[in-house]
Scaffold this motif. Structure first.
Motif, PDB file in Angstrom:
ATOM      1  N   ALA A  99       0.814  -1.217   0.000  1.00  0.00           N
ATOM      2  CA  ALA A  99       0.000   0.000   0.000  1.00  0.00           C
ATOM      3  C   ALA A  99       0.846   1.264   0.000  1.00  0.00           C
ATOM      4  CB  ALA A  99      -0.938  -0.014   1.204  1.00  0.00           C
ATOM      5  N   SER A 100       1.858   1.304  -0.864  1.00  0.00           N
ATOM      6  CA  SER A 100       2.808   2.420  -0.841  1.00  0.00           C
ATOM      7  C   SER A 100       2.773   3.301  -2.078  1.00  0.00           C
ATOM      8  CB  SER A 100       4.232   1.876  -0.664  1.00  0.00           C
ATOM      9  OG  SER A 100       4.571   1.004  -1.735  1.00  0.00           O
ATOM     10  N   THR A 129      -4.997   2.350  -1.035  1.00  0.00           N
ATOM     11  CA  THR A 129      -6.443   2.394  -1.184  1.00  0.00           C
ATOM     12  C   THR A 129      -6.801   3.537  -2.131  1.00  0.00           C
ATOM     13  OG1 THR A 129      -6.766   1.530   1.047  1.00  0.00           O
ATOM     14  CG2 THR A 129      -8.629   2.665   0.031  1.00  0.00           C
ATOM     15  N   GLY A 130      -7.599   3.253  -3.129  1.00  0.00           N
ATOM     16  CA  GLY A 130      -7.942   4.261  -4.111  1.00  0.00           C
ATOM     17  C   GLY A 130      -6.930   4.415  -5.230  1.00  0.00           C
ATOM     18  N   GLY A 131      -5.876   3.582  -5.226  1.00  0.00           N
ATOM     19  CA  GLY A 131      -4.877   3.647  -6.286  1.00  0.00           C
ATOM     20  C   GLY A 131      -5.426   3.125  -7.606  1.00  0.00           C
ATOM     21  N   GLY A 179      -8.653  -9.284  -8.427  1.00  0.00           N
ATOM     22  CA  GLY A 179      -8.890  -8.310  -7.363  1.00  0.00           C
ATOM     23  C   GLY A 179      -9.014  -6.881  -7.832  1.00  0.00           C
ATOM     24  N   PHE A 180      -9.411  -6.675  -9.083  1.00  0.00           N
ATOM     25  CA  PHE A 180      -9.592  -5.324  -9.616  1.00  0.00           C
ATOM     26  C   PHE A 180     -10.985  -5.167 -10.205  1.00  0.00           C
ATOM     27  CE2 PHE A 180      -5.016  -5.681  -9.582  1.00  0.00           C
ATOM     28  CZ  PHE A 180      -4.588  -4.400  -9.254  1.00  0.00           C
ATOM     29  N   THR A 181     -11.429  -3.928 -10.224  1.00  0.00           N
ATOM     30  CA  THR A 181     -12.633  -3.543 -10.946  1.00  0.00           C
ATOM     31  C   THR A 181     -12.227  -2.629 -12.089  1.00  0.00           C
ATOM     32  OG1 THR A 181     -14.015  -3.659  -8.959  1.00  0.00           O
ATOM     33  CG2 THR A 181     -14.853  -2.357 -10.804  1.00  0.00           C
ATOM     34  N   THR A 206      -9.285  -0.307 -10.618  1.00  0.00           N
ATOM     35  CA  THR A 206      -9.009   0.002  -9.223  1.00  0.00           C
ATOM     36  C   THR A 206      -9.088  -1.270  -8.392  1.00  0.00           C
ATOM     37  OG1 THR A 206     -11.340   0.588  -8.902  1.00  0.00           O
ATOM     38  CG2 THR A 206      -9.809   2.383  -9.358  1.00  0.00           C
ATOM     39  N   PRO A 207      -8.282  -1.355  -7.332  1.00  0.00           N
ATOM     40  CA  PRO A 207      -8.320  -2.564  -6.496  1.00  0.00           C
ATOM     41  C   PRO A 207      -9.648  -2.698  -5.764  1.00  0.00           C
ATOM     42  CG  PRO A 207      -6.345  -1.237  -6.066  1.00  0.00           C
ATOM     43  CD  PRO A 207      -7.266  -0.389  -6.878  1.00  0.00           C
TER      44      PRO A 207
END
Length: 217
Positions: A99-100, A129-131, A179-181, A206-207
């Motif tokens: 998450a970096s 989150t939101g990446g 694991g993406f949308t 997005t994840p």
């Protein structure tokens, strides 16, 4: 490091320049438009994306396992408009903390990775989150004859000649299953010719938010 393809690495720069003349430059620009913050690019190749990063990007970590292409990427990084650090590494084991990062970029690389699903799950691990995941890939054709040719090529000589490349992967499905949308996607043929190598997708994913871990405590 494994994943060396010396013969393909020698011819890839010429192939990539031909693709640029065929319209790939415009798609690279679309791929990277609007990115901000810290970005990881997986499978940077000879660094053709670097000059298209917008100034809102503060840092790019460019991962490339093939040493000959990595040297070319290092040269391209010196001329990039944003800071680019070229590093050795594999898509399945990225040298980055959880998450970096604000975004990840894959272009013309998921076709060649041994396990693209594992690579995408690793990308999901390093994104905040939101990446965003930005992707530009050649994929399975939606015409029966070309798709059949792709299956024959992928089952015989093409991966051996082209550094592990597969012409007919269903990358859209793999992104969704890892694991993406997918938020946006454009499907197009590169140039005017319809060949086993010219069906492409370009888009943003997005994840999917991870379920909270209630096991501790």
């Amino acid at each position: 490091m494994a994943h060396q393809h010396p013969i393909f690495a020698r011819v890839y720069p010429a192939l990539s320049r031909a693709a640029e003349r065929g319209g790939m430059t415009e798609h690279r620009q679309r791929l990277l438009a609007g990115l901000t913050g810290e970005v990881i690019e997986i499978g940077a190749g000879n660094g053709l994306n670097f000059r298209h990063y917008p100034p809102t990007v503060t840092r790019v970590v460019a991962v490339e396992p093939e040493h000959r292409l990595r040297r070319l990427a290092e040269i391209a990084a010196e001329r990039a408009p944003v800071p680019v650090e070229v590093v050795a590494g594999l898509a399945e084991h990225l040298p980055t903390a959880d998450a970096s990062l604000d975004a990840a970029v894959v272009s013309l690389v998921l076709c060649s990775i041994n396990d693209p699903g594992a690579a995408l799950r690793e990308i999901r691990r390093v994104l905040k989150t939101g990446g965003q995941l930005r992707f530009l890939e050649h994929v399975r054709a939606d015409t029966r004859g070309i798709a059949r040719t792709q299956r024959i090529l992928d089952a015989t000589i093409w991966p051996h000649l082209a550094g592990g490349c597969h012409t007919g992967r269903d990358t859209t499905a793999t992104i969704n299953e890892s694991g993406f949308t997918i938020e946006s996607i454009d499907r197009f043929w590169l140039g005017n010719a319809r060949t086993p190598f010219t069906r492409h997708i370009l888009g943003t994913a997005t994840p999917v938010p991870r379920e909270p871990d209630h096991s501790a405590g």
